[in-house]
Write an enzyme that holds these catalytic residues in place. Structure first.
Site, PDB file in Angstrom:
ATOM      1  N   ASP A 100      49.167  74.203 114.185  1.00  0.00           N
ATOM      2  CA  ASP A 100      49.282  74.657 112.804  1.00  0.00           C
ATOM      3  C   ASP A 100      48.044  74.257 112.016  1.00  0.00           C
ATOM      4  O   ASP A 100      47.585  73.111 112.101  1.00  0.00           O
ATOM      5  CB  ASP A 100      50.524  74.049 112.146  1.00  0.00           C
ATOM      6  CG  ASP A 100      51.676  75.028 112.079  1.00  0.00           C
ATOM      7  OD1 ASP A 100      51.497  76.100 111.480  1.00  0.00           O
ATOM      8  OD2 ASP A 100      52.746  74.730 112.632  1.00  0.00           O
ATOM      9  N   ASP A 201      49.256  78.433 108.490  1.00  0.00           N
ATOM     10  CA  ASP A 201      50.434  78.246 107.647  1.00  0.00           C
ATOM     11  C   ASP A 201      50.142  78.631 106.202  1.00  0.00           C
ATOM     12  O   ASP A 201      49.119  78.225 105.639  1.00  0.00           O
ATOM     13  CB  ASP A 201      50.868  76.775 107.704  1.00  0.00           C
ATOM     14  CG  ASP A 201      52.019  76.474 106.773  1.00  0.00           C
ATOM     15  OD1 ASP A 201      53.141  76.916 107.059  1.00  0.00           O
ATOM     16  OD2 ASP A 201      51.784  75.817 105.734  1.00  0.00           O
ATOM     17  N   GLU A 254      50.677  83.274 109.074  1.00  0.00           N
ATOM     18  CA  GLU A 254      51.872  83.382 108.251  1.00  0.00           C
ATOM     19  C   GLU A 254      51.363  83.796 106.875  1.00  0.00           C
ATOM     20  O   GLU A 254      50.822  82.980 106.137  1.00  0.00           O
ATOM     21  CB  GLU A 254      52.620  82.050 108.163  1.00  0.00           C
ATOM     22  CG  GLU A 254      53.893  82.166 107.332  1.00  0.00           C
ATOM     23  CD  GLU A 254      54.415  80.827 106.838  1.00  0.00           C
ATOM     24  OE1 GLU A 254      55.643  80.681 106.772  1.00  0.00           O
ATOM     25  OE2 GLU A 254      53.594  79.946 106.497  1.00  0.00           O
ATOM     26  N   HIS A 319      61.032  77.794 113.357  1.00  0.00           N
ATOM     27  CA  HIS A 319      61.525  76.531 112.814  1.00  0.00           C
ATOM     28  C   HIS A 319      62.130  76.671 111.420  1.00  0.00           C
ATOM     29  O   HIS A 319      62.734  75.719 110.915  1.00  0.00           O
ATOM     30  CB  HIS A 319      60.379  75.520 112.771  1.00  0.00           C
ATOM     31  CG  HIS A 319      59.248  75.946 111.880  1.00  0.00           C
ATOM     32  ND1 HIS A 319      58.463  77.042 112.147  1.00  0.00           N
ATOM     33  CD2 HIS A 319      58.784  75.437 110.713  1.00  0.00           C
ATOM     34  CE1 HIS A 319      57.556  77.183 111.197  1.00  0.00           C
ATOM     35  NE2 HIS A 319      57.731  76.221 110.313  1.00  0.00           N
ATOM     36  N   ASP A 320      61.979  77.847 110.811  1.00  0.00           N
ATOM     37  CA  ASP A 320      62.499  78.071 109.453  1.00  0.00           C
ATOM     38  C   ASP A 320      63.689  79.022 109.415  1.00  0.00           C
ATOM     39  O   ASP A 320      64.156  79.370 108.333  1.00  0.00           O
ATOM     40  CB  ASP A 320      61.392  78.629 108.547  1.00  0.00           C
ATOM     41  CG  ASP A 320      60.407  77.568 108.090  1.00  0.00           C
ATOM     42  OD1 ASP A 320      60.810  76.388 107.995  1.00  0.00           O
ATOM     43  OD2 ASP A 320      59.248  77.914 107.838  1.00  0.00           O
TER      44      ASP A 320
END
Length: 542
Positions: A100, A201, A254, A319-320
């Site tokens: 990330d 991110d 993202e 993960h979200d």
């Protein structure tokens, strides 16, 4: 000298949330040595690269996305030596590693911010976004992603600092060339160390509107319009692209706020990144379950808008997000298989989230003590002012990211083989039945789908064409000589290819043979798919 670009069209990624993947030292927290231990598993699954959620030094206010030192590994996960070992062994196993890249903000414990807070004339003051304010009169009424104001007042300097996430995550000032210089230096340091690229991110938030911008509409991006893909971001992204191209880095962004029609400019050959995650398909009904037709409409639009140029990053879970088997499926292995086929053969690079490949499910929360995210806990406390505890818990966990962060269920042994200590978060009690050793059917299906992408140019690089686009639950598409049919629901799905003229004008159903299916089938002009049925057909060679 520019390095050759990675052939990411053929690749499949695997996302690891390190804290919950595998614990090697019995402290109950997953770590880098645990990941090293499972590299053979990942190699045998057939994936090409792994994406690690943050392992940098962090107070862990937001799962490691609040970074206190860009160059250090948090003691929770091990050391930089461990990471170097992971890179070496991953590469020996044919696996690339991306990490990330979190450069919209830092932790409020980062040395830059600790200095920045000291005074208005501190050399680091302009590393962040400060503005004159009073407690009762902030620079504007913008709302953060975590709720509440984007501003936190600092009485000692009578100014407020800006943050699009938690107050412990102050945003960096990308207009400051010194900040950009520090970020670019850090990116090169990691690429020189040997990592293969980044997942960027929250990258679309690094440019902000002027502070006096008034939100005109609450539709679409709503209150977050002032920091969603704002004009001027192009210059910063071009700088990043130059570094990525120099190293041949594998990159996925993202980038919320980047629409499907804008995504080609971000991801084509002249674009900033290799591929992009869309955040639109995770649609929910009022009861928290997934909206299959909404999911389908979004997927079709993104696939079609990026057909001529650009590239998708495909996913069901991360993960979200809650677990897809419960959100879009009905909890059955059959639904997990249908969902796997539905997205793994689309045009783009698929990502598998840890545990998805053997059907990990949502956690059955029974008490607020089982919650771990600070953001979720705060929201739960607010709901208690309106609802009884159990109803508040249900509302806060419906669709919650907490479901994705429970420890990996490796086997049926104590603590699911995740740890020999006390796990940092409760393990789903269904681990004796749902684990990587038990649900091998689903793993084998993923292995087959990965091999198709590796071996078949039509799947890796071919065009895509959809049929029955208005069907409420059937997803039907061609990948050149391949025809994929999936029923994403519990009701039967009736298909009449005679009505799909664009298909029957060019093809005969008798031209196809079954490659794989949830049951033996011959392609017919009229077909009725059973609940969660999937079929993969291929055109016969002349």
């Amino acid at each position: 000298m520019k390095k050759k670009k990675t052939d990411f069209h053929k690749m499949v990624g695997y996302q690891i949330y390190p804290k919950s993947f595998k614990d090697s030292n019995a402290d109950g927290i997953g770590d880098l040595q645990g990941i090293i231990e499972k590299l053979p598993y990942l190699r045998d699954l057939g994936v090409d690269f792994i994406w690690l959620n943050p392992v940098y030094k962090s107070p862990q206010v937001d799962g490691g996305y609040d970074i206190a030192d860009y160059y250090a590994i948090d003691d929770l996960f091990g050391s930089l030596t461990d990471l170097k070992q992971l890179l070496t062994l991953a590469h020996e196993n044919g696996l690339k590693v991306i990490m990330d890249l979190v450069v919209n903000h830092t932790s409020d414990q980062h040395p830059w911010f600790l200095e920045s807070k000291k005074s208005k004339d501190n050399p680091y003051r302009d590393y962040y976004l400060w503005a004159d304010a009073r407690p009762e009169h902030l620079p504007n009424d913008w709302i953060s992603f975590f709720g509440g104001s984007t501003w936190t007042y600092d009485a000692s300097t009578e100014q407020a600092y800006f943050h699009v996430f938690a107050k412990e995550q102050p945003d960096l000032n990308w207009k400051n060339p010194k900040v950009r210089e520090e970020i670019y230096k850090m990116i090169r340091w990691w690429l020189d160390l040997g990592i293969d690229g980044f997942r960027l991110d929250a990258i679309s938030h690094i440019q902000k509107m002027p502070w006096d911008y008034k939100i005109k509409s609450w539709k679409g991006d709503g209150p977050w319009v002032p920091f969603m893909n704002v004009a001027g971001i192009e210059a910063y992204m071009a700088d990043l692209k130059a570094i990525f191209d120099e190293y041949g880095a594998l990159t996925v962004g993202e980038a919320s706020g980047v629409r499907s029609k804008q995504a080609p400019d971000w991801t084509d050959d002249a674009g900033y990144i290799n591929m992009i995650f869309e955040l639109e398909h995770n649609k929910r009904k009022k009861d928290g379950s997934g909206d299959i037709y909404g999911y389908k409409k979004v997927i079709l639009r993104w696939q079609e808008d990026l057909l001529s140029r650009g590239w998708n990053a495909l996913y069901l879970e991360n993960h979200d997000q809650p677990r897809s088997i419960d959100c879009f499926g009905d909890g059955s292995l059959a639904s997990a298989k249908a969902l796997a086929v539905s997205y793994m053969l689309l045009r783009g690079t698929p990502f598998i989230y840890q545990g998805q490949e053997f059907g990990m499910t949502n956690f059955p929360f029974t008490d607020s003590s089982q919650l771990r995210s600070a953001e979720i806990k705060q929201q739960y406390e607010k709901l208690l002012t309106q609802f009884p505890p159990q109803e508040a818990l249900r509302k806060i966990t419906d669709g919650s990211r907490e479901h994705a962060r429970t420890p990996m269920q490796w086997d049926a042994s104590a603590n699911s083989g995740f740890t020999s200590g006390q796990a940092w978060m409760e393990i789903n009690p269904n681990f004796p039945e749902v684990n990587s050793e038990k649900n091998t059917e689903l793993i084998q299906l993923y292995q087959f789908l990965i091999r198709l992408r590796h071996q078949e140019a039509a799947i890796a690089d071919g065009s895509i064409r959809f049929h029955f686009s208005r069907h409420p639950q059937a997803l039907v598409y061609e990948r050149e000589e391949f025809l994929i049919l999936v029923n994403l629901g519990t009701r039967k799905a009736h298909l009449d290819f005679a009505k799909a003229r664009e298909f029957t004008d060019e093809n005969s159903v008798s031209d196809y043979v079954q490659v794989l299916g949830s049951q033996q089938r011959i392609l017919k002009e009229k077909m009725t798919l059973s609940a969660w049925e999937y079929q993969i057909f291929k055109k016969k060679k002349n």
